[in-house]
Enzyme design. Sequence first.
Site, PDB file in Angstrom:
ATOM      1  N   ARG A 210       0.859  -1.184   0.000  1.00 51.50           N
ATOM      2  CA  ARG A 210       0.000   0.000   0.000  1.00 51.50           C
ATOM      3  C   ARG A 210       0.888   1.224   0.000  1.00 51.50           C
ATOM      4  O   ARG A 210       1.925   1.233   0.678  1.00 51.50           O
ATOM      5  CB  ARG A 210      -0.871   0.058   1.267  1.00 51.50           C
ATOM      6  CG  ARG A 210      -2.154  -0.720   1.180  1.00 51.50           C
ATOM      7  CD  ARG A 210      -3.187  -0.023   0.290  1.00 51.50           C
ATOM      8  NE  ARG A 210      -4.405  -0.808   0.101  1.00 51.50           N
ATOM      9  CZ  ARG A 210      -4.656  -1.653  -0.908  1.00 51.50           C
ATOM     10  NH1 ARG A 210      -3.752  -1.849  -1.850  1.00 51.50           N
ATOM     11  NH2 ARG A 210      -5.793  -2.294  -0.994  1.00 51.50           N
TER      12      ARG A 210
ATOM     13  N   GLU B 127      -1.884   7.730  -5.494  1.00 53.28           N
ATOM     14  CA  GLU B 127      -2.473   7.106  -6.683  1.00 53.28           C
ATOM     15  C   GLU B 127      -3.771   7.832  -7.032  1.00 53.28           C
ATOM     16  O   GLU B 127      -4.511   8.204  -6.123  1.00 53.28           O
ATOM     17  CB  GLU B 127      -2.761   5.626  -6.405  1.00 53.28           C
ATOM     18  CG  GLU B 127      -1.488   4.828  -6.230  1.00 53.28           C
ATOM     19  CD  GLU B 127      -1.742   3.361  -5.937  1.00 53.28           C
ATOM     20  OE1 GLU B 127      -2.790   2.838  -6.339  1.00 53.28           O
ATOM     21  OE2 GLU B 127      -0.884   2.747  -5.304  1.00 53.28           O
TER      22      GLU B 127
ATOM     23  N   HIS C 167       0.232  -0.468  -9.819  1.00 57.03           N
ATOM     24  CA  HIS C 167      -0.676  -1.213  -8.925  1.00 57.03           C
ATOM     25  C   HIS C 167      -1.305  -2.420  -9.633  1.00 57.03           C
ATOM     26  O   HIS C 167      -2.531  -2.519  -9.742  1.00 57.03           O
ATOM     27  CB  HIS C 167      -1.765  -0.287  -8.363  1.00 57.03           C
ATOM     28  CG  HIS C 167      -2.308  -0.771  -7.044  1.00 57.03           C
ATOM     29  ND1 HIS C 167      -2.741   0.075  -6.056  1.00 57.03           N
ATOM     30  CD2 HIS C 167      -2.482  -2.026  -6.550  1.00 57.03           C
ATOM     31  CE1 HIS C 167      -3.161  -0.642  -5.020  1.00 57.03           C
ATOM     32  NE2 HIS C 167      -3.018  -1.911  -5.295  1.00 57.03           N
TER      33      HIS C 167
HETATM   34  P1  NAD Z   1      -2.779 -10.044   5.590  1.00 60.46           P
HETATM   35  O1  NAD Z   1      -3.811  -9.412   6.441  1.00 60.46           O
HETATM   36  O2  NAD Z   1      -2.859 -11.506   5.312  1.00 60.46           O
HETATM   37  O3  NAD Z   1      -1.322  -9.750   6.186  1.00 60.46           O
HETATM   38  C1  NAD Z   1      -0.913  -8.511   6.669  1.00 60.46           C
HETATM   39  C2  NAD Z   1       0.035  -8.787   7.827  1.00 60.46           C
HETATM   40  O4  NAD Z   1       0.635  -7.545   8.217  1.00 60.46           O
HETATM   41  C3  NAD Z   1      -0.669  -9.359   9.063  1.00 60.46           C
HETATM   42  O5  NAD Z   1      -0.013 -10.545   9.480  1.00 60.46           O
HETATM   43  C4  NAD Z   1      -0.527  -8.238  10.110  1.00 60.46           C
HETATM   44  O6  NAD Z   1      -0.390  -8.734  11.429  1.00 60.46           O
HETATM   45  C5  NAD Z   1       0.730  -7.546   9.640  1.00 60.46           C
HETATM   46  N1  NAD Z   1       0.875  -6.170  10.066  1.00 60.46           N
HETATM   47  C6  NAD Z   1      -0.061  -5.200  10.158  1.00 60.46           C
HETATM   48  N2  NAD Z   1       0.514  -4.028  10.502  1.00 60.46           N
HETATM   49  C7  NAD Z   1       1.843  -4.255  10.611  1.00 60.46           C
HETATM   50  C8  NAD Z   1       2.954  -3.451  10.951  1.00 60.46           C
HETATM   51  N3  NAD Z   1       2.831  -2.162  11.207  1.00 60.46           N
HETATM   52  N4  NAD Z   1       4.173  -4.044  10.983  1.00 60.46           N
HETATM   53  C9  NAD Z   1       4.323  -5.371  10.718  1.00 60.46           C
HETATM   54  N5  NAD Z   1       3.298  -6.173  10.407  1.00 60.46           N
HETATM   55  C10 NAD Z   1       2.077  -5.628  10.351  1.00 60.46           C
HETATM   56  O7  NAD Z   1      -2.781  -9.210   4.220  1.00 60.46           O
HETATM   57  P2  NAD Z   1      -2.213  -9.678   2.816  1.00 60.46           P
HETATM   58  O8  NAD Z   1      -3.271 -10.385   2.041  1.00 60.46           O
HETATM   59  O9  NAD Z   1      -0.913 -10.333   3.010  1.00 60.46           O
HETATM   60  O10 NAD Z   1      -2.021  -8.241   2.112  1.00 60.46           O
HETATM   61  C11 NAD Z   1      -0.935  -7.409   2.488  1.00 60.46           C
HETATM   62  C12 NAD Z   1      -1.037  -6.071   1.763  1.00 60.46           C
HETATM   63  O11 NAD Z   1      -0.956  -6.258   0.356  1.00 60.46           O
HETATM   64  C13 NAD Z   1      -2.332  -5.301   2.000  1.00 60.46           C
HETATM   65  O12 NAD Z   1      -2.003  -3.959   2.267  1.00 60.46           O
HETATM   66  C14 NAD Z   1      -3.050  -5.382   0.691  1.00 60.46           C
HETATM   67  O13 NAD Z   1      -3.880  -4.285   0.494  1.00 60.46           O
HETATM   68  C15 NAD Z   1      -1.879  -5.399  -0.275  1.00 60.46           C
HETATM   69  N6  NAD Z   1      -2.203  -5.929  -1.603  1.00 60.46           N
HETATM   70  C16 NAD Z   1      -1.666  -5.301  -2.691  1.00 60.46           C
HETATM   71  C17 NAD Z   1      -1.972  -5.775  -3.963  1.00 60.46           C
HETATM   72  C18 NAD Z   1      -1.412  -5.113  -5.176  1.00 60.46           C
HETATM   73  O14 NAD Z   1      -2.078  -5.095  -6.212  1.00 60.46           O
HETATM   74  N7  NAD Z   1      -0.207  -4.577  -5.125  1.00 60.46           N
HETATM   75  C19 NAD Z   1      -2.820  -6.891  -4.141  1.00 60.46           C
HETATM   76  C20 NAD Z   1      -3.313  -7.528  -3.010  1.00 60.46           C
HETATM   77  C21 NAD Z   1      -2.995  -7.038  -1.730  1.00 60.46           C
END
Ligand code: NAD
Length: 316
Positions: A243, A272, A290
């Site tokens: 993000r 964005e 993205h």
């Molecule tokens: P998830 O909820 O499975 O994992 C996120 C992890 O981050 C969790 O384990 C949580 O405990 C941890 N976390 C939260 N805040 C934190 C911090 N400050 N420091 C360390 N750890 C922390 O989510 P996910 O499915 O793995 O997705 C992760 C990210 O990827 C999200 O922000 C999502 O929006 C993004 N994403 C981006 C795209 C893209 O197109 N680039 C696509 C899908 C998801």
Amino acid sequence: MIRILANDGIDPIGKSLLEEAGFVVDTETVPQDKLIEALQNYDGLTVRSATKVRKDVIDACPNLKLIGRGGVGMDNIDVEYAREKGIAVVNTPAASSLSVAELVFAHLFTGVRFLQDANRKMPLDGNTQFNSLKKAYAKGIELKGKTLGVIGFGRIGRETAKVALRLGMNVLAYDLFPHTGSLTLDFAGGVSVDIPVATVSLEEVIRNSDFITLHTPFAERPILAAAEFDQMKPGVGIVNCSRGGIINEQDLIDALDSGKVSFAGLDVYDNEPTPLAALLQHPKISLTPHIGAATNEAQERIGVELASLIIEHFNK
Ligand code: NAD
């Protein structure tokens, strides 16, 4: 007859599954300012990230019973408000994890061999400056044997760690919630191997990684800024496919300019859809708009999962 508006599209397989189950599915995109009017005729709405489903839409569409988000982040939906009003909100959190993880490696392989710069310069100078470009990109490095720091060890962080381990990299992971366990690596031919992985402190990840990739949700303040860049190994590579907002972009540019960070790979940005020009033009940054989840396989899994969640909801 239950009618679904798939306003940001849905994979054809997901659409067929819904139609076979007797749903009517329209995939023509209704602009945001006409959405309320259109939704009077639908029971369910599916979106990706483009369509916004805020309180005004929820209040003005009493027929709406379900909102489906194809993907992970639900920042474009007032989820709690919708649920308070009795509208089901579902998403498909795991369907795109591998695609995002593979994009991380597209950026890493790009950065370690200067492809972001070579792809810009070869079309202009490839037939006049071939040898000097060859020299400029002569000091590439391999990923095998290097250490990947993974900040945020959820679905995508773990999938990324698995790709790294399959490449022969070491993994240092940090999560707000410490984790001890193992990751199962699947190989062709049905072979699988369990590798133990335990999370460590954020400081350890920052100090000891050759590359750092971020996989947390949006945070109120950046996780990586000048103080963290200062503590990193010289020449570290940084990837953010998570993000915008979790890296201080100006501090990243400064760290790239000083040479502390050797390259960055970015799929997400603070601003964005109008990212900072200094990022877009930086020769040490590999850029994508993205597209983490934008693979045929992820979209198909998202479509199938969304269809089954919708069918399950309306057949309850
Ligand atoms: P998830 O909820 O499975 O994992 C996120 C992890 O981050 C969790 O384990 C949580 O405990 C941890 N976390 C939260 N805040 C934190 C911090 N400050 N420091 C360390 N750890 C922390 O989510 P996910 O499915 O793995 O997705 C992760 C990210 O990827 C999200 O922000 C999502 O929006 C993004 N994403 C981006 C795209 C893209 O197109 N680039 C696509 C899908 C998801």
